[in-house]
Design an enzyme around this catalytic site. Structure first.
Site, PDB file in Angstrom:
ATOM      1  N   SER A   1     -61.357  49.807  25.366  1.00 50.69           N
ATOM      2  CA  SER A   1     -60.011  49.435  24.926  1.00 50.69           C
ATOM      3  C   SER A   1     -59.223  48.992  26.155  1.00 50.69           C
ATOM      4  O   SER A   1     -59.529  49.412  27.274  1.00 50.69           O
ATOM      5  CB  SER A   1     -59.307  50.632  24.284  1.00 50.69           C
ATOM      6  OG  SER A   1     -57.943  50.338  24.032  1.00 50.69           O
TER       7      SER A   1
ATOM      8  N   TYR B   1     -56.993  59.484  23.704  1.00 48.46           N
ATOM      9  CA  TYR B   1     -57.638  58.177  23.480  1.00 48.46           C
ATOM     10  C   TYR B   1     -57.761  57.407  24.800  1.00 48.46           C
ATOM     11  O   TYR B   1     -58.818  56.863  25.132  1.00 48.46           O
ATOM     12  CB  TYR B   1     -56.816  57.392  22.465  1.00 48.46           C
ATOM     13  CG  TYR B   1     -57.424  56.062  22.067  1.00 48.46           C
ATOM     14  CD1 TYR B   1     -58.486  55.997  21.170  1.00 48.46           C
ATOM     15  CD2 TYR B   1     -56.927  54.862  22.590  1.00 48.46           C
ATOM     16  CE1 TYR B   1     -59.039  54.773  20.807  1.00 48.46           C
ATOM     17  CE2 TYR B   1     -57.471  53.643  22.230  1.00 48.46           C
ATOM     18  CZ  TYR B   1     -58.530  53.599  21.334  1.00 48.46           C
ATOM     19  OH  TYR B   1     -59.083  52.382  20.979  1.00 48.46           O
TER      20      TYR B   1
HETATM   21  N1  LIG Z   1     -58.226  47.987  16.301  1.00 51.51           N
HETATM   22  C1  LIG Z   1     -57.738  47.908  17.514  1.00 51.51           C
HETATM   23  O1  LIG Z   1     -56.606  47.444  17.718  1.00 51.51           O
HETATM   24  C2  LIG Z   1     -58.576  48.378  18.693  1.00 51.51           C
HETATM   25  C3  LIG Z   1     -58.080  48.146  19.986  1.00 51.51           C
HETATM   26  C4  LIG Z   1     -58.831  48.559  21.070  1.00 51.51           C
HETATM   27  C5  LIG Z   1     -60.058  49.177  20.884  1.00 51.51           C
HETATM   28  N2  LIG Z   1     -60.508  49.401  19.628  1.00 51.51           N
HETATM   29  C6  LIG Z   1     -61.817  50.058  19.473  1.00 51.51           C
HETATM   30  O2  LIG Z   1     -62.627  49.292  18.613  1.00 51.51           O
HETATM   31  C7  LIG Z   1     -63.530  50.147  17.922  1.00 51.51           C
HETATM   32  C8  LIG Z   1     -63.423  49.868  16.428  1.00 51.51           C
HETATM   33  O3  LIG Z   1     -62.104  50.180  15.993  1.00 51.51           O
HETATM   34  P1  LIG Z   1     -61.460  49.622  14.631  1.00 51.51           P
HETATM   35  O4  LIG Z   1     -60.104  49.239  14.930  1.00 51.51           O
HETATM   36  O5  LIG Z   1     -62.374  48.660  13.989  1.00 51.51           O
HETATM   37  O6  LIG Z   1     -61.340  50.988  13.824  1.00 51.51           O
HETATM   38  P2  LIG Z   1     -61.969  51.482  12.464  1.00 51.51           P
HETATM   39  O7  LIG Z   1     -61.810  50.455  11.403  1.00 51.51           O
HETATM   40  O8  LIG Z   1     -61.415  52.846  12.253  1.00 51.51           O
HETATM   41  O9  LIG Z   1     -63.521  51.571  12.806  1.00 51.51           O
HETATM   42  C9  LIG Z   1     -64.102  52.631  13.470  1.00 51.51           C
HETATM   43  C10 LIG Z   1     -65.497  52.796  12.884  1.00 51.51           C
HETATM   44  O10 LIG Z   1     -66.176  53.843  13.581  1.00 51.51           O
HETATM   45  C11 LIG Z   1     -66.857  54.634  12.634  1.00 51.51           C
HETATM   46  N3  LIG Z   1     -66.970  55.977  13.160  1.00 51.51           N
HETATM   47  C12 LIG Z   1     -65.967  56.823  13.521  1.00 51.51           C
HETATM   48  N4  LIG Z   1     -66.475  57.984  13.937  1.00 51.51           N
HETATM   49  C13 LIG Z   1     -67.827  57.879  13.846  1.00 51.51           C
HETATM   50  C14 LIG Z   1     -68.900  58.742  14.124  1.00 51.51           C
HETATM   51  N5  LIG Z   1     -68.710  59.987  14.578  1.00 51.51           N
HETATM   52  N6  LIG Z   1     -70.159  58.299  13.916  1.00 51.51           N
HETATM   53  C15 LIG Z   1     -70.389  57.046  13.442  1.00 51.51           C
HETATM   54  N7  LIG Z   1     -69.416  56.181  13.169  1.00 51.51           N
HETATM   55  C16 LIG Z   1     -68.145  56.608  13.359  1.00 51.51           C
HETATM   56  C17 LIG Z   1     -66.009  54.577  11.367  1.00 51.51           C
HETATM   57  O11 LIG Z   1     -66.802  54.705  10.203  1.00 51.51           O
HETATM   58  P3  LIG Z   1     -67.054  56.100   9.458  1.00 51.51           P
HETATM   59  O12 LIG Z   1     -65.758  56.858   9.499  1.00 51.51           O
HETATM   60  O13 LIG Z   1     -67.509  55.701   8.110  1.00 51.51           O
HETATM   61  O14 LIG Z   1     -68.140  56.747  10.247  1.00 51.51           O
HETATM   62  C18 LIG Z   1     -65.455  53.159  11.416  1.00 51.51           C
HETATM   63  O15 LIG Z   1     -66.267  52.258  10.709  1.00 51.51           O
HETATM   64  C19 LIG Z   1     -63.156  51.584  18.323  1.00 51.51           C
HETATM   65  O16 LIG Z   1     -64.014  52.024  19.359  1.00 51.51           O
HETATM   66  C20 LIG Z   1     -61.735  51.427  18.840  1.00 51.51           C
HETATM   67  O17 LIG Z   1     -61.401  52.430  19.754  1.00 51.51           O
HETATM   68  C21 LIG Z   1     -59.803  49.027  18.517  1.00 51.51           C
END
Ligand SMILES: NC(=O)c1ccc[n+]([C@@H]2O[C@H](COP(=O)([O-])OP(=O)(O)OC[C@H]3O[C@@H](n4cnc5c(N)ncnc54)[C@H](OP(=O)(O)O)[C@@H]3O)[C@@H](O)[C@H]2O)c1
Length: 252
Positions: free
Chosen positions: A143, A157
């Site tokens: 991130s 985080y």
């Molecule tokens: N969205 C943003 O603005 C943003 C910005 C910077 C970085 N990121 C990073 O990008 C990545 C994806 O984020 P996102 O925004 O797409 O969020 P999201 O929609 O909440 O996706 C996170 C995914 O991780 C899975 N997950 C969570 N805990 C898990 C576990 N213990 N084992 C296996 N799967 C797990 C969840 O699925 P289940 O709950 O079904 O397992 C979900 O599909 C993350 O690492 C986040 O920190 C996001």
């Protein structure tokens, strides 16, 4: 483009948000995709979208905090598609927007266990396969919060993601001589659920971005996916240990 024809790509957290966009983008360029996460229904939806577009994918449930399940996940990728060429360690969580002194031990442990230990454990099993099978590519999703930018009330985080950025560089140095190329993508606020504040709508987020973000908007999930695909592609053959920030200028 069809840069990934014949390649097997494992994407964790592929049932939603950025992980789903990354899985779709790889499949659209010819890869066989293993979509992993904890929730079978959302993974099946991702697989359905890929198949509807003529691509190939399989859903495998796995929790990235469980070493045994991750080992099985790598084995499953190999048995379904004959190998594992590329892994995107994207699964991650955000918990509790509160100051450091008020972070609960439960939230701290959950965030560090999922975001840091989960990435390390996944790499451990991916590397074990790749080093015996001619190498591979790993992209960790970090991130901009952490190594590049700090904002209040996000300590667990931020700490976890700073660790992912550092861990990625350490792993890149440790394993490039085995033909395993490891990099990170550090998105900023993106068009995925995690960038929404509690109770905020997408329209509300769009309004907030106009003043908070130099580009004036979130990154599209497809733009984050494009950065991941670049790092995984042959064109990035000499890119090792990079942490590519895709954050609309927020940490510039
Ligand atoms: N969205 C943003 O603005 C943003 C910005 C910077 C970085 N990121 C990073 O990008 C990545 C994806 O984020 P996102 O925004 O797409 O969020 P999201 O929609 O909440 O996706 C996170 C995914 O991780 C899975 N997950 C969570 N805990 C898990 C576990 N213990 N084992 C296996 N799967 C797990 C969840 O699925 P289940 O709950 O079904 O397992 C979900 O599909 C993350 O690492 C986040 O920190 C996001």
């Amino acid at each position: 483009m069809n840069r990934f024809t014949g390649k097997t790509v494992l994407v964790s957290g592929a049932g939603s948000g950025l992980g789903r966009a990354i899985a779709l983008a790889f499949a659209a360029e010819g890869a066989s995709v293993v979509a992993a996460g904890r929730t079978a229904a959302s993974l099946d939806e991702t697989v359905g979208l890929i198949e509807a577009d003529g691509g190939t994918a399989v859903a495998v449930t796995a929790d990235v905090t469980d070493s045994v399940l991750l080992q099985d996940l790598v084995r499953e990728s190999v048995s379904r598609f004959g190998g594992l060429d590329i892994a995107v360690n994207n699964a991650g969580i955000f918990r509790g927007a509160v100051p450091v002194g008020e972070v609960s031990e439960e939230d701290w442990d959950a965030v560090l266990r999922t975001n840091v230990t989960g990435v390390w454990l996944a790499m451990k099993h991916e590397i074990a396969h790749m080093k015996e099978n001619g190498g591979g590519v790993i992209v960790n999703i970090s991130s901009n919060l952490g190594a590049h930018l700090r904002i209040p009330n996000t300590a667990a985080y931020i700490t976890s993601k700073a660790a992912v950025s550092a861990l990625t560089r350490a792993a890149a140095l440790d394993h490039i001589h085995q033909g395993i190329r490891i990099n990170a993508v550090s998105p900023g606020a993106s068009a995925a659920p995690m960038s929404l504040r509690p109770g905020e709508t997408e329209a509300g987020r769009a309004e907030r971005m106009k003043s908070e973000n130099p580009l004036g908007r979130v990154a599209k999930a497809e733009e984050v996916a494009a950065a991941v695909l670049y790092l995984a592609s042959p064109g990035a053959g000499s890119v090792v240990g990079t942490d590519l920030v895709v954050d609309s200028g927020s940490s510039a």
